[in-house]
Design a protein around this motif. Structure first.
Motif, mmCIF file in Angstrom:
data_model
loop_
_atom_site.group_PDB
_atom_site.id
_atom_site.type_symbol
_atom_site.label_atom_id
_atom_site.label_comp_id
_atom_site.label_asym_id
_atom_site.label_seq_id
_atom_site.Cartn_x
_atom_site.Cartn_y
_atom_site.Cartn_z
ATOM 1 N N PRO A 16 0.811 -1.233 0.000
ATOM 2 C CA PRO A 16 0.000 0.000 0.000
ATOM 3 C C PRO A 16 0.843 1.280 0.000
ATOM 4 O O PRO A 16 0.335 2.345 -0.328
ATOM 5 C CB PRO A 16 -0.806 -0.110 1.298
ATOM 6 C CG PRO A 16 -0.880 -1.571 1.578
ATOM 7 C CD PRO A 16 0.446 -2.107 1.127
ATOM 8 N N MET A 17 2.137 1.174 0.374
ATOM 9 C CA MET A 17 3.032 2.344 0.396
ATOM 10 C C MET A 17 3.919 2.378 -0.836
ATOM 11 O O MET A 17 4.970 3.024 -0.841
ATOM 12 C CB MET A 17 3.916 2.298 1.652
ATOM 13 C CG MET A 17 3.174 2.416 2.965
ATOM 14 S SD MET A 17 2.528 4.085 3.237
ATOM 15 C CE MET A 17 0.779 3.788 2.959
ATOM 16 N N GLN B 20 8.453 10.394 -0.270
ATOM 17 C CA GLN B 20 7.391 10.110 -1.245
ATOM 18 C C GLN B 20 7.801 10.654 -2.618
ATOM 19 O O GLN B 20 8.495 11.675 -2.707
ATOM 20 C CB GLN B 20 6.086 10.767 -0.778
ATOM 21 C CG GLN B 20 4.918 10.665 -1.728
ATOM 22 C CD GLN B 20 4.424 9.240 -1.937
ATOM 23 O OE1 GLN B 20 5.065 8.490 -2.680
ATOM 24 N NE2 GLN B 20 3.323 8.887 -1.297
ATOM 25 N N ARG B 21 7.384 9.993 -3.661
ATOM 26 C CA ARG B 21 7.662 10.453 -5.020
ATOM 27 C C ARG B 21 6.809 11.671 -5.343
ATOM 28 O O ARG B 21 5.773 11.920 -4.718
ATOM 29 C CB ARG B 21 7.400 9.334 -6.023
ATOM 30 C CG ARG B 21 5.950 8.883 -6.062
ATOM 31 C CD ARG B 21 5.747 7.650 -6.896
ATOM 32 N NE ARG B 21 5.990 7.911 -8.308
ATOM 33 C CZ ARG B 21 5.841 7.012 -9.273
ATOM 34 N NH1 ARG B 21 5.471 5.769 -8.953
ATOM 35 N NH2 ARG B 21 6.064 7.307 -10.515
ATOM 36 N N THR C 36 0.853 9.083 -7.009
ATOM 37 C CA THR C 36 1.230 8.187 -5.907
ATOM 38 C C THR C 36 0.103 7.206 -5.632
ATOM 39 O O THR C 36 -1.039 7.401 -6.080
ATOM 40 C CB THR C 36 1.508 8.981 -4.612
ATOM 41 O OG1 THR C 36 0.291 9.565 -4.144
ATOM 42 C CG2 THR C 36 2.543 10.073 -4.843
ATOM 43 N N ALA C 37 0.396 6.182 -4.870
ATOM 44 C CA ALA C 37 -0.598 5.156 -4.546
ATOM 45 C C ALA C 37 -1.709 5.704 -3.666
ATOM 46 O O ALA C 37 -2.813 5.142 -3.615
ATOM 47 C CB ALA C 37 0.086 3.985 -3.849
ATOM 48 N N SER C 38 -1.450 6.814 -2.985
ATOM 49 C CA SER C 38 -2.460 7.343 -2.053
ATOM 50 C C SER C 38 -3.393 8.370 -2.695
ATOM 51 O O SER C 38 -4.473 8.643 -2.173
ATOM 52 C CB SER C 38 -1.772 7.990 -0.837
ATOM 53 O OG SER C 38 -0.929 9.045 -1.259
ATOM 54 N N ILE D 298 -10.779 0.623 -3.729
ATOM 55 C CA ILE D 298 -9.400 0.530 -3.241
ATOM 56 C C ILE D 298 -9.374 0.278 -1.736
ATOM 57 O O ILE D 298 -8.640 -0.582 -1.236
ATOM 58 C CB ILE D 298 -8.617 1.809 -3.590
ATOM 59 C CG1 ILE D 298 -8.431 1.916 -5.110
ATOM 60 C CG2 ILE D 298 -7.251 1.814 -2.893
ATOM 61 C CD1 ILE D 298 -7.845 3.231 -5.577
ATOM 62 N N ILE D 299 -10.198 1.043 -0.995
ATOM 63 C CA ILE D 299 -10.230 0.893 0.464
ATOM 64 C C ILE D 299 -10.759 -0.485 0.843
ATOM 65 O O ILE D 299 -10.261 -1.134 1.760
ATOM 66 C CB ILE D 299 -11.085 2.007 1.099
ATOM 67 C CG1 ILE D 299 -10.359 3.359 0.925
ATOM 68 C CG2 ILE D 299 -11.313 1.731 2.603
ATOM 69 C CD1 ILE D 299 -11.164 4.537 1.354
ATOM 70 N N ASP D 300 -11.765 -0.968 0.118
ATOM 71 C CA ASP D 300 -12.280 -2.322 0.374
ATOM 72 C C ASP D 300 -11.181 -3.359 0.163
ATOM 73 O O ASP D 300 -11.064 -4.327 0.953
ATOM 74 C CB ASP D 300 -13.451 -2.632 -0.583
ATOM 75 C CG ASP D 300 -14.726 -1.900 -0.163
ATOM 76 O OD1 ASP D 300 -14.789 -1.390 0.969
ATOM 77 O OD2 ASP D 300 -15.659 -1.841 -0.991
#
Length: 477
Positions: free
Chosen positions: A101-102, A448-449, A453-455, A469-471
């Motif tokens: 996830p990171m 962080q890039r 980003t993944a977030s 995504i959260i599920d």
């Protein structure tokens, strides 16, 4: 006059703390080479002044020179050498793995000095327990103010000389004095406080630290038990307990406070204790008071406290198996072994911190374990047995700051082990890498890039994609 003196001390503490606050900020960019140079300078001073160290400590309570070399000087020099050997590894940022996830980030743990530190040292090992923590503070990059014990004035004066001749006042300072000086120091918002002493005073230190949210390392004490299993080598166990208990005249925080011996070997063990005691401290038969290898009680106050413990125990039915002779003029208290103990005796409730050794018996290991677990958690626990399963069981079913099988006290000399208590016997760990960590802030650092980003898909407004995504995160991670 007294008010003027206190105001002068207050003013000097204020000025010194301000200088240390400024220096602690500069120390954040201090190189490893600079830290090593301070440690090497400290090591050189100790080597060049070993004779003066011996004389000072001996003058305070007639501690034998060889005992000083081992328990005061060697402990500190080995700590310095260990730090010099390992500091490059300790200070190196530690990379950590990146969970899915990171994805896209990089993380590590960065070790930075906490900043200003206060070291409050006790009287029982006045050199070791003042300079040992200082080694960790320097290795971590902290400034340090030392408050030595007023009960050992000769050593305190020597420490003052050491600090003046070795360090700039902006890096290390020292304040002598009684409780009032300690209180003035504790009013300051130090970044870390390292205290060695009793649980009762440790509570006072912790309250003071809470006012400024200072982190603490509390090296306390308590009633450290020694268990003698039915299958122990009694002669070997007796020799090790006699040395661990009566070194420094019993004034050691990790000395065996009392012995629990299996009832089937109690009498044989008592005989072995007496034999080993005479072998170590009275080989010529002239009396232990003539021994040059036996230290003295630090002062009349503590001698009186120990006499009261013995008198209370005898009044309530304890029997002296060996010892009991006291020479107040010489501060001599003979090594004393007691039997027929009961829980209503003060000696079974208070940390003894002197040459009195209660010996109790137990029927089975469960009984011994329950007895220990009913008391506050000790600083150390010693188990003598030839049964590995019994040793494992005791270490697993009891809680203590440290534990040693078939010996006692020696774990203090192992720089690769953490030293410290748990709850009533202390908070935090010291020595080697663990001492370095005590004076360091373990800072979490993430990179962080830039851009996608993944977030970012999780930012508002929350839509169908974000929910999916959260599920997935909840289900799979």
């Amino acid at each position: 006059m007294e008010t003027i003196i206190q105001e002068n001390i207050q003013s000097e503490i204020d000025r010194t703390f301000l200088v240390h606050k400024r220096q602690s900020i500069l120390n954040r960019t201090q190189s490893i080479k600079e830290r090593k140079a301070l440690l090497e300078k400290l090591l050189a001073w100790i080597k060049n002044n070993q004779g003066d160290i011996r004389k000072a400590i001996h003058a305070d309570f007639k501690k034998p020179y060889l005992e000083i070399d081992l328990s005061e000087i060697f402990v500190v020099t080995s700590e310095i050498k260990h730090a010099l050997k390992n500091i490059d590894k300790w200070i190196k940022p530690q990379k950590v793995s990146t969970p899915l996830p990171m994805l896209g980030t990089k993380s590590h743990v960065q070790y930075e000095p906490k900043g200003t530190s206060l070291i409050i040292a006790p009287w029982n090992y006045p050199f070791n327990l003042a300079i040992g923590p200082l080694v960790s503070a320097i290795a971590a990059g902290c400034t340090a103010i030392i408050k030595p014990s007023e009960l050992t004035p000769h050593t305190s004066a020597l420490l003052r000389r050491l600090v003046a001749e070795t360090f700039d006042k902006s890096q290390v300072a020292l304040f002598e004095g009684e409780v009032e000086v300690a209180q003035l120091l504790l009013d300051k918002p130090f970044d870390h406080i390292f205290f060695t002493g009793s649980p009762a005073v440790g509570k006072i230190i912790m309250k003071a630290a809470a006012e400024n949210l200072s982190s603490v390392t509390l090296e306390l004490g308590g009633k450290s038990p020694a268990i003698i299993d039915f299958n122990s080598d009694l002669k070997d166990a007796a020799a090790k307990i006699i040395w661990g208990k009566f070194v420094n005249c019993g004034q050691t925080c990790i000395a065996p406070d009392y012995v629990l011996v299996h009832h089937s070997v109690k009498e044989a063990f008592l005989t072995a204790l007496k034999n080993e005691l005479e072998k170590m401290y009275d080989p010529s038969g002239k009396g232990i008071e003539k021994s040059k290898d036996y230290a003295r009680i630090v002062n009349g106050k503590h001698l009186k406290r120990l006499k009261n413990l013995l008198a209370d125990a005898e009044l309530k039915g304890a029997e002296k198996y060996f010892g009991g002779y006291v020479d107040e003029e010489e501060m001599f208290f003979e090594p004393t072994v007691l039997t027929e103990l009961s829980e209503d005796m003060d000696i079974m409730q208070e940390e003894i911190f002197g040459p009195l050794l209660p010996v109790l018996s137990f029927g089975d290991l469960e009984e011994a374990i329950q007895y220990i677990n009913m008391k506050p958690k000790p600083l150390a626990l010693y188990m003598f047995s030839n049964d590995d399963d019994n040793i494992k069981r005791v270490f697993q079913e009891t809680s203590s700051g440290g534990a040693v099988a078939n010996d006692c006290v020696l774990h203090f000399l192992q720089n690769e082990l953490p030293f410290g208590g748990v709850n009533n016997s202390g908070i935090g760990k010291a020595h080697g890498h663990f001492g370095f960590l005590a004076f360091s802030n373990q800072k979490a650092v993430m990179h962080q890039r830039v851009g996608l980003t993944a977030s970012k898909p999780l930012y508002p407004p929350y839509g169908f994609a974000g929910k999916k995504i959260i599920d997935s995160l909840l289900k799979w991670f």
